[in-house]
Design a protein around this motif. Structure first.
Motif, PDB file in Angstrom:
ATOM      1  N   THR A   5       0.820  -1.215   0.000  1.00 28.64           N
ATOM      2  CA  THR A   5       0.000   0.000   0.000  1.00 28.64           C
ATOM      3  C   THR A   5       0.850   1.259   0.000  1.00 28.64           C
ATOM      4  O   THR A   5       0.357   2.333  -0.310  1.00 28.64           O
ATOM      5  CB  THR A   5      -0.933   0.016   1.219  1.00 28.64           C
ATOM      6  N   THR A   6       2.137   1.131   0.366  1.00 31.23           N
ATOM      7  CA  THR A   6       2.985   2.318   0.410  1.00 31.23           C
ATOM      8  C   THR A   6       3.692   2.570  -0.912  1.00 31.23           C
ATOM      9  O   THR A   6       4.002   3.702  -1.230  1.00 31.23           O
ATOM     10  CB  THR A   6       4.025   2.195   1.532  1.00 31.23           C
ATOM     11  N   LEU A   7       3.976   1.506  -1.663  1.00 27.91           N
ATOM     12  CA  LEU A   7       4.637   1.680  -2.949  1.00 27.91           C
ATOM     13  C   LEU A   7       3.686   2.313  -3.944  1.00 27.91           C
ATOM     14  O   LEU A   7       2.490   2.029  -3.962  1.00 27.91           O
ATOM     15  CB  LEU A   7       5.132   0.328  -3.475  1.00 27.91           C
ATOM     16  N   ARG A   8       4.213   3.150  -4.801  1.00 27.24           N
ATOM     17  CA  ARG A   8       3.385   3.836  -5.783  1.00 27.24           C
ATOM     18  C   ARG A   8       3.559   3.179  -7.151  1.00 27.24           C
ATOM     19  O   ARG A   8       4.671   2.855  -7.557  1.00 27.24           O
ATOM     20  CB  ARG A   8       3.767   5.312  -5.859  1.00 27.24           C
ATOM     21  N   SER A   9       2.465   2.998  -7.843  1.00 26.99           N
ATOM     22  CA  SER A   9       2.535   2.377  -9.162  1.00 26.99           C
ATOM     23  C   SER A   9       3.054   3.374 -10.189  1.00 26.99           C
ATOM     24  O   SER A   9       3.009   4.591  -9.988  1.00 26.99           O
ATOM     25  CB  SER A   9       1.151   1.879  -9.576  1.00 26.99           C
ATOM     26  N   ASP A  10       3.534   2.847 -11.309  1.00 22.25           N
ATOM     27  CA  ASP A  10       4.006   3.716 -12.389  1.00 22.25           C
ATOM     28  C   ASP A  10       2.882   4.601 -12.910  1.00 22.25           C
ATOM     29  O   ASP A  10       3.104   5.767 -13.262  1.00 22.25           O
ATOM     30  CB  ASP A  10       4.573   2.867 -13.526  1.00 22.25           C
ATOM     31  N   ASP A 216      28.558  11.368  -3.893  1.00 20.55           N
ATOM     32  CA  ASP A 216      28.038  10.060  -4.277  1.00 20.55           C
ATOM     33  C   ASP A 216      26.758   9.830  -3.468  1.00 20.55           C
ATOM     34  O   ASP A 216      26.808   9.512  -2.286  1.00 20.55           O
ATOM     35  CB  ASP A 216      29.076   8.972  -3.971  1.00 20.55           C
ATOM     36  N   ASN A 217      25.628  10.022  -4.113  1.00 22.37           N
ATOM     37  CA  ASN A 217      24.342   9.936  -3.425  1.00 22.37           C
ATOM     38  C   ASN A 217      23.789   8.511  -3.505  1.00 22.37           C
ATOM     39  O   ASN A 217      23.243   8.100  -4.526  1.00 22.37           O
ATOM     40  CB  ASN A 217      23.340  10.919  -4.041  1.00 22.37           C
ATOM     41  N   ARG A 218      23.924   7.780  -2.411  1.00 25.28           N
ATOM     42  CA  ARG A 218      23.444   6.385  -2.354  1.00 25.28           C
ATOM     43  C   ARG A 218      22.168   6.268  -1.520  1.00 25.28           C
ATOM     44  O   ARG A 218      21.763   5.176  -1.136  1.00 25.28           O
ATOM     45  CB  ARG A 218      24.526   5.483  -1.763  1.00 25.28           C
ATOM     46  N   ILE A 219      21.548   7.392  -1.258  1.00 26.55           N
ATOM     47  CA  ILE A 219      20.306   7.393  -0.469  1.00 26.55           C
ATOM     48  C   ILE A 219      19.204   6.680  -1.255  1.00 26.55           C
ATOM     49  O   ILE A 219      19.036   6.918  -2.446  1.00 26.55           O
ATOM     50  CB  ILE A 219      19.875   8.820  -0.128  1.00 26.55           C
ATOM     51  N   VAL A 220      18.465   5.835  -0.580  1.00 24.69           N
ATOM     52  CA  VAL A 220      17.392   5.060  -1.197  1.00 24.69           C
ATOM     53  C   VAL A 220      16.053   5.726  -0.904  1.00 24.69           C
ATOM     54  O   VAL A 220      15.792   6.131   0.237  1.00 24.69           O
ATOM     55  CB  VAL A 220      17.387   3.608  -0.658  1.00 24.69           C
ATOM     56  N   VAL A 221      15.217   5.858  -1.940  1.00 25.19           N
ATOM     57  CA  VAL A 221      13.871   6.399  -1.760  1.00 25.19           C
ATOM     58  C   VAL A 221      12.926   5.245  -1.459  1.00 25.19           C
ATOM     59  O   VAL A 221      12.760   4.336  -2.263  1.00 25.19           O
ATOM     60  CB  VAL A 221      13.400   7.149  -3.024  1.00 25.19           C
ATOM     61  N   SER A 222      12.328   5.280  -0.275  1.00 25.33           N
ATOM     62  CA  SER A 222      11.407   4.225   0.142  1.00 25.33           C
ATOM     63  C   SER A 222      10.188   4.870   0.791  1.00 25.33           C
ATOM     64  O   SER A 222      10.169   5.116   2.004  1.00 25.33           O
ATOM     65  CB  SER A 222      12.084   3.269   1.131  1.00 25.33           C
ATOM     66  N   PRO A 223       9.152   5.186  -0.016  1.00 23.92           N
ATOM     67  CA  PRO A 223       7.956   5.877   0.539  1.00 23.92           C
ATOM     68  C   PRO A 223       7.317   5.065   1.654  1.00 23.92           C
ATOM     69  O   PRO A 223       7.307   3.850   1.612  1.00 23.92           O
ATOM     70  CB  PRO A 223       7.037   5.974  -0.678  1.00 23.92           C
TER      71      PRO A 223
END
Length: 223
Positions: A5-10, A216-223
């Protein structure tokens, strides 16, 4: 709340990018096509200024869930918008000379078929970005390649401190979820954030620190 429910669809991301483009006053949304696959947004179409191309990309990056943007928008100037390369070069030199932030930096400008290439050396990353910003809106410009080098003097410990303090000050980032590592003049960002805009702001904060030459941006986007 489950991951599903947190992941967003394309499809959701595509819809919101289109809405954001309509909200952005610098572009005409009808000129731009949007495709999304696995969170990566591809922009296509034709616009009559480099400013619009840039603004469209900025708008897409503001949408939550966007992981990356491929900007395939082509700049096609109107007949009245075309300028010769010498005129564009002269306007670019004047714009750089008049910008108080860039005085007394020496930046070389070359122009080929409306495309600007910037070379030179500055001591702060924000000056490199400022040079590109002041030239982006010049009439006749179709694109900018920013090859300016940043060669500052700063100790790694001081760089780390400055970046961490900038993250704490920012209203758009949760500093507690971001780890800062510094090796010489290179900053590596790690951690997890809720939106692309937060990831982008963390990188912006790192670039603002004196002495930073690479992020070097290794931050992960996790809504």
């Amino acid at each position: 709340m489950t991951i599903a429910t947190t992941l967003r669809s394309d499809a959701e991301i595509q819809s919101e990018v289109l809405s954001e483009l309509k909200w952005e006053p610098r572009v005409q949304a009808t000129e731009i096509g949007v495709a999304v696959k696995d969170g990566v947004v591809t922009l296509a179409g034709f616009v009559d200024s480099y400013t619009k191309r840039w603004a469209a990309e900025e708008a897409a990056r503001r949408v939550r869930g966007v992981k990356a943007v491929a900007n395939d928008i082509e700049v096609r100037l109107s007949a009245g918008g075309e300028r010769t390369d010498p005129k564009i070069a002269a306007a670019a030199v004047r714009a750089l000379q008049w910008d108080a932030v860039l005085v007394p930096e020496k930046i070389d400008v070359t122009v080929s078929k409306g495309w600007l290439t910037l070379r030179g050396t500055v001591d702060w990353q924000y000056k490199k970005h400022e040079a590109e910003r002041v030239l982006r809106n010049l009439a006749g410009v179709k694109g900018v390649s920013n090859l300016i080098e940043v060669k500052p003097k700063a100790e790694p410990a001081e760089i780390k401190k400055q970046v961490e303090q900038a993250l704490v000050r920012s209203a758009q980032t949760d500093a507690g979820r971001i780890n800062v590592e510094v090796d010489g003049s290179k900053v590596t960002l790690k951690g997890t954030v809720r939106a692309w805009v937060e990831r982008q702001e963390a990188e912006r904060a790192a670039w603002r620190a004196p002495g930073v030459m690479t992020v070097d941006n290794r931050i992960v986007v996790s809504p």
